[in-house]
Scaffold this active site. Structure first.
Site: not given
Length: 364
Positions: A162, A158, A132-134
């Protein structure tokens, strides 16, 4: 054949359906079937011998090793993850268990399998990790979009989990030579998305006459990526990506959450109008979540430059397809809105202050 983990979830099931629509190469689909894993997503494949579903956990290294030995896949694609920021705030342990420990167990099983291969099979094998870009943190209004070299700065349990899994994947390539590929995507939307995420939640609540909750002022900006475009990017990375490389996958569609919701309301007004008034009248602003990242934006030039991929859908075309799909699949929405889902909504939203009319108090 290929092994897909998390293939009954939102992105994973779209990938499996798309893969088997374009190829006769079989898929072993390993999914734990937690709340967001839904065999109903895979109903179009019922009775299809190319799709082999296994209920199981990526944390079970012996199970994964047995599947690898039995089916001898040429690639592993890891979609399996706990993926909702709000849930990670309320219960971070599950995110560490699945996203960190699970990725570690999967990498260990993959490493042992790969090291036992013959020379040609070993050279052809790939481990593709979907992220993810997060992991990159948050951007200011004038900051350049995330690139593959942006420093990691995760801000939620989260995204931290990741980020940890991404680092493990990188380490297994540099330490052991495991031929890995990593993709970091922006916000996905489309069919089969569990209705805790913004777009399906708004559609479901609007249709049921419920409030449409917007965190804070609704000016959090995301880059929106239609799920079939994401799946096409993953297929391309698997086919031609350079081992050890990361590829950012984005839709080139930055939009504030409030504007997304207004767009959805306008489309629902057109396609499924209320007896009176607009769905926008159901918008309410609620207390923001802790540590809410203000802006994400993906620079997807590398994957276009190296692999020739770019999204086919604009936000306008993709969101129309999405709304039409949900309107045509009321039964799917009802089936996934179980008691556990309703209890989750109560846990997440019950203690947030909400005020009708906040829509008129915020700027677009």
């Amino acid at each position: 054949m290929i092994l897909v983990t998390g293939g009954a979830g939102f992105i994973g099931s779209n990938f499996v359906l798309g893969w088997l629509a374009q190829s006769d190469e079989p898929v072993i689909n390993l999914d734990k079937l937690t709340y967001a894993g839904n065999l109903g997503n895979l109903q179009p494949l019922a009775g299809d011998p190319r799709h082999i579903f296994i209920k199981g956990d990526i944390c079970d290294e012996a199970l994964v090793a047995g599947l690898l030995e039995r089916y001898q896949p040429r690639a592993i694609l890891n979609f399996a993850a706990e993926s909702h920021v709000d849930r990670s705030i309320h219960g971070p342990r599950d995110f560490v268990t699945t996203n960190v420990n699970g990725s570690f167990a999967l990498l260990e099983a993959a490493r042992a399998y790969w090291q036992g291969m013959g020379k040609e099979d070993k050279a052809a094998f790939r481990f593709l990790h979907v992220s993810t870009d997060e992991v990159y943190g948050t951007l200011g209004p004038g900051d350049a979009p995330f690139t593959e070299t942006t420093a990691y700065a995760p801000n939620s349990p989260y995204s931290a989990s990741k980020a940890a899994s991404d680092h493990l994947v990188r380490a297994y390539h540099h330490t052991y030579g495991l031929p890995v590929l990593t993709t970091n995507c922006s916000n996905n939307y489309g069919p089969y998305q569990f209705p805790e995420k913004l777009i399906p939640l708004i559609i479901a609540n609007a249709r049921q006459g419920k409030p449409l909750p917007i965190y804070g002022d609704g000016q959090q900006v995301r880059d929106w990526l239609y799920v079939s475009d994401h799946c096409a990017a993953i297929r391309r990375v698997l086919e031609a990506g350079r081992c050890g490389e990361t590829y950012n996958v984005g839709g080139w569609n930055e939009m504030a959450n409030l504007d997304v919701v207004r767009t959805l309301c306008g489309m629902l007004d057109e396609l499924a109008p209320k007896a009176a008034g607009s769905y926008a009248g159901q918008i309410v602003h609620v207390q923001d979540r802790p540590g809410h990242d203000r802006r994400y934006a993906i620079d997807a030039r590398k994957i276009e430059r190296e692999l020739g991929w770019k999204p086919l859908e604009t936000f306008e075309t993709g969101i129309r397809k999405t709304v039409e799909w949900y309107l045509e699949h009321d039964d799917w929405v009802r089936n996934v809105q179980s008691g556990d889902y309703l209890r989750w909504l109560d846990t997440n939203y019950a203690n947030r202050d909400a005020g009708h009319g906040a829509e008129t108090r915020t700027s677009a």
